[in-house]
Design a protein around this motif. Structure first.
Motif, PDB file in Angstrom:
ATOM      1  N   SER A 212       0.843  -1.200   0.000  1.00  0.00           N
ATOM      2  CA  SER A 212       0.000   0.000   0.000  1.00  0.00           C
ATOM      3  C   SER A 212       0.874   1.244   0.000  1.00  0.00           C
ATOM      4  O   SER A 212       2.023   1.210   0.420  1.00  0.00           O
ATOM      5  CB  SER A 212      -0.933   0.013   1.205  1.00  0.00           C
ATOM      6  OG  SER A 212      -0.199  -0.003   2.405  1.00  0.00           O
ATOM      7  N   HIS A 213       0.300   2.319  -0.486  1.00  0.00           N
ATOM      8  CA  HIS A 213       0.981   3.620  -0.469  1.00  0.00           C
ATOM      9  C   HIS A 213      -0.084   4.676  -0.252  1.00  0.00           C
ATOM     10  O   HIS A 213      -0.638   5.221  -1.202  1.00  0.00           O
ATOM     11  CB  HIS A 213       1.707   3.831  -1.801  1.00  0.00           C
ATOM     12  CG  HIS A 213       2.709   4.941  -1.746  1.00  0.00           C
ATOM     13  ND1 HIS A 213       2.411   6.200  -1.278  1.00  0.00           N
ATOM     14  CD2 HIS A 213       4.013   4.978  -2.101  1.00  0.00           C
ATOM     15  CE1 HIS A 213       3.481   6.952  -1.345  1.00  0.00           C
ATOM     16  NE2 HIS A 213       4.467   6.245  -1.842  1.00  0.00           N
ATOM     17  N   CYS A 214      -0.365   4.979   1.014  1.00  0.00           N
ATOM     18  CA  CYS A 214      -1.422   5.934   1.338  1.00  0.00           C
ATOM     19  C   CYS A 214      -0.840   7.209   1.919  1.00  0.00           C
ATOM     20  O   CYS A 214      -1.518   7.919   2.655  1.00  0.00           O
ATOM     21  CB  CYS A 214      -2.396   5.301   2.329  1.00  0.00           C
ATOM     22  SG  CYS A 214      -3.041   3.750   1.744  1.00  0.00           S
ATOM     23  N   ARG A 215       0.404   7.486   1.588  1.00  0.00           N
ATOM     24  CA  ARG A 215       1.084   8.664   2.142  1.00  0.00           C
ATOM     25  C   ARG A 215       1.430   9.631   1.020  1.00  0.00           C
ATOM     26  O   ARG A 215       1.087   9.410  -0.132  1.00  0.00           O
ATOM     27  CB  ARG A 215       2.354   8.220   2.874  1.00  0.00           C
ATOM     28  CG  ARG A 215       2.100   7.108   3.864  1.00  0.00           C
ATOM     29  CD  ARG A 215       1.375   7.595   5.079  1.00  0.00           C
ATOM     30  NE  ARG A 215       1.044   6.510   5.999  1.00  0.00           N
ATOM     31  CZ  ARG A 215       0.546   6.694   7.200  1.00  0.00           C
ATOM     32  NH1 ARG A 215       0.306   7.904   7.646  1.00  0.00           N
ATOM     33  NH2 ARG A 215       0.273   5.659   7.969  1.00  0.00           N
ATOM     34  N   HIS A 216       2.145  10.663   1.371  1.00  0.00           N
ATOM     35  CA  HIS A 216       2.575  11.637   0.378  1.00  0.00           C
ATOM     36  C   HIS A 216       3.305  10.942  -0.772  1.00  0.00           C
ATOM     37  O   HIS A 216       4.144  10.088  -0.559  1.00  0.00           O
ATOM     38  CB  HIS A 216       3.489  12.666   1.032  1.00  0.00           C
ATOM     39  CG  HIS A 216       4.234  13.502   0.055  1.00  0.00           C
ATOM     40  ND1 HIS A 216       3.627  14.442  -0.740  1.00  0.00           N
ATOM     41  CD2 HIS A 216       5.533  13.504  -0.300  1.00  0.00           C
ATOM     42  CE1 HIS A 216       4.519  15.004  -1.508  1.00  0.00           C
ATOM     43  NE2 HIS A 216       5.690  14.460  -1.261  1.00  0.00           N
TER      44      HIS A 216
END
Lengths: 376, 286
Positions: free
Chosen positions: B182-186
């Motif tokens: 997952s990549h739910c950051r800036h």
């Protein structure tokens, strides 16, 4: 799926059959790095032995402290910044720690947050939120049962502070940016504010560093006793290049001698007397003590300049008096109670005055005064 | 299958009754002729491209040519090629229309923020709020889940992306639980396009992106949509009425803001991935 922190590990020796390009590239890099480190460590060990021989010491039992001392002796430097001075350290301390393989032979990463570029940091934030949610659920359950949070276990953050951005980055083996660090601190503060935060005390204190309560070097020494059973204390004080050694006896006559001479004979100028008067004011019953002081000067180990720029061999009276004041104050610490010690510290009697004579600069008359300016 | 049909019929009847409540002036006769401007905005017409034709989304085109899909295929692995089967993993059983309705997937944003390219996926709008056509959504969601399962079956790297702050934790947990990423950051601009520099070496990029919100927190399109398209990484994206579906390979028109809807998507995608991986374990496909 491994969610743990990366540890420095061994390089895989044999790649699997279907090794991805990523893994091949990583193996190449890792073997190069290991080769480089091996060479550096080998050179360091040999260098250490040479150094031991140079210093005439046993190469087998040459510790890092001995190395540091030897380097300081062989490469004397006046450089102010300690980090700029020459040093010889083990390569693992000098070269930054590299993360182990982040992915398997097929190129599939191990960490679920690998693509965020800071998996350890964002994993910390994830765990933080998970714990917040846990505490909220626990609070809801307690509210249903009518249970209140345990006040006795309330978290106290006194005497500690959050790790700063560099320390946190070192702990996570990732360089953090300021906005990310601020986000982290804000989130942790929110967790700490929760009434049930004490359940996750270990997690919170993992990211806090304890502040030093008191300076270890400032332990006040115990009183010494002479053959007659009278308490006395010795101390050394410094000011500019003056060194004073004071011996203060308790249950004394109140007489003060300096280099054998009575005080009044030595301090013929105002500059000399003021320092000592200050000490007397603070320590009220000075009559109970009597002191012996010896003045001297400290030689410089670096290069000695021209005669007219050399410091006075015995130092001027006021710096001598300052040194004496420092010495007497340090000696008197052992005689007085903690409150008075604190008062003395606040008055500045116990601080070594670090102000030194500013160096001469070429193109100036002295340290600051310039040459005559002519318009044309 | 029959039960499912009944469920579907029930949901559809609910849906149709809801549609019947729409005022007559806003109800559309033909899906393609939807005009988003209501009576109030008669003066300034929205110049919409015709959805039918080359300016439409991928979804308007046929997903795959019929000759490659064997609709009569049996589910016997020794006989059927998974890629030729229209629904090899049976993802259509994962949800029903009523599930979508209960999770409020049909609720879009207001008319004012409607993206013209999303117009074809709407039934219309009610009191200024856009309403998605769940029949269309269901069809596209099935395609998306099928695609995801196939990628998982072949050992692909799947990455979830979602930037809405209230769902970040849920999405990351979903990714962890089904063993994906997952990549739910800036989003730093070079993650895909300059990966070698950013990751410090050659890295294998994801094989599929599942976007549960195609917008960033500043309501601009998420960089991952464009960058994945540049790197030829297929994307599955939940597109709301204010999103641009053009670069998303498998758009799923639906609500991306309600927590119930996002929870449903997480459940469906994680189940799809699990099925694909289970099948992979069973058949030990390389």
């Amino acid at each position: 799926m491994s969610l743990g922190r990366e540890q420095a590990g061994q390089v895989q020796q044999r790649p699997a059959k279907n090794t991805s390009k990523a893994m091949m590239a990583y193996l190449e890099r890792a073997t190069k790095h290991e080769e480089f480190m091996r060479k550096q460590v080998h050179e360091f060990e040999i260098g250490k032995r040479h150094l031991a021989n140079m210093m005439g010491e046993d190469p087998e039992h040459f510790t890092q402290e001995d190395v540091d001392r030897a380097i300081e002796y062989l490469f004397p430097t006046g450089i102010f910044d300690k980090k700029a001075r020459p040093k010889m350290r083990h390569p693992t301390e000098v070269f930054p720690q590299q993360k182990a393989a982040q992915f398997d032979a097929t190129g599939r990463p191990f960490h679920t947050l690998f693509y965020t570029l800071k998996p350890n940091f964002y994993m910390t934030l994830y765990e933080l939120v998970e714990k917040m949610n846990q505490l909220d659920r626990l609070q809801a359950k307690n509210d249903a049962l009518g249970k209140l949070p345990d006040i006795t276990q309330k978290l106290s953050l006194l005497g500690s502070e959050w790790l700063d951005i560099e320390e946190l980055g070192k702990m996570l083996v990732e360089t953090l940016k300021e906005p990310q660090y601020q986000e982290f601190v804000r989130a942790m503060n929110r967790l700490v504010e929760h009434p049930l935060a004490y359940h996750h005390k270990d997690f919170i204190f993992k990211y806090r560093k304890m502040l030093r309560v008191s300076n270890e070097t400032d332990t006040v020494p115990e009183l010494l006793f002479d053959s007659a059973g009278r308490p006395y204390m010795e101390a050394t004080g410094y000011r500019k290049r003056a060194v004073a050694r004071a011996v203060v006896h308790g249950r004394g006559s109140g007489r003060v001698t300096v280099n054998g001479l009575p005080l009044v004979h030595y301090c013929h100028r105002d500059g000399g007397r003021s320092g000592n008067q200050d000490v007397a004011q603070y320590d009220g019953p000075t009559q109970r003590y009597h002191g012996k002081r010896r003045r001297g000067h400290r030689k410089r180990t670096s290069f000695v300049p021209e005669p007219w720029k050399r410091p006075h061999p015995v130092q001027a009276p006021s710096s001598q008096a300052g040194a004496v004041r420092h010495a007497v104050s340090l000696a008197l610490r052992s005689f007085v109670d903690k409150e008075m010690q604190e008062t003395m510290r606040l008055a500045g009697l116990l601080t070594r005055d670090v102000r030194e004579r500013e160096r001469y600069k070429p193109g100036k008359k002295g340290s600051r005064k310039g040459r005559t300016w002519k318009k044309r | 299958m029959d039960e499912l049909k009944n469920d579907n019929q029930h949901a559809m009847s609910l849906y149709r009754s809801a549609v019947r409540l729409l005022p007559a002036c806003l109800r559309v006769t033909s899906r393609r002729a939807l005009v988003t401007s209501s009576a109030r905005t008669k003066d300034h017409d929205l110049h919409l491209p015709t959805p039918a034709g080359p300016l439409g989304t991928w979804a308007t085109l046929k997903p795959r040519p019929e000759k490659y899909v064997d609709t009569e295929a049996d589910i016997d692995p020794s006989v059927t090629d998974p890629l030729r089967h229209p629904d090899y993993f049976g993802v259509r059983q994962l949800f029903t229309m009523s599930d979508l309705f209960d999770a409020r997937v049909h609720l879009g944003h207001r008319e004012g923020s409607l993206n013209p390219y999303m117009a074809e996926f709407l039934l219309g709008s009610r009191l200024g709020h856009c309403v998605f056509d769940l029949e269309r959504t269901a069809q596209l969601l099935r395609d998306a889940l099928n695609f995801t399962t196939h990628i998982a079956y072949r050992g692909g790297i799947i990455m979830f992306v979602c930037r809405s702050p209230q769902h970040v934790h849920m999405v990351e947990r979903t990714a962890m639980e089904c063993g994906e990423f997952s990549h739910c950051r800036h989003w730093p601009p070079g993650v895909f396009t300059d990966s070698t520099a950013l990751f410090g070496g050659v890295t294998r990029l994801p094989d599929l992106l599942v976007l549960l919100n195609t917008l960033d927190t500043v309501l601009e399109q998420h960089g991952a949509v464009k960058h994945a398209a540049k790197m030829l990484i297929p994307t599955v994206g939940v597109v709301d009425s204010n999103c641009d579906p053009r670069l998303v390979t498998y758009p799923v028109p639906g609500n991306d803001d309600s927590t119930t809807a996002v929870r449903l998507y997480c459940k469906l995608f994680s189940e799809a991935i699990r099925r694909g991986k289970a099948e992979r374990e069973k058949s030990a496909v390389v």
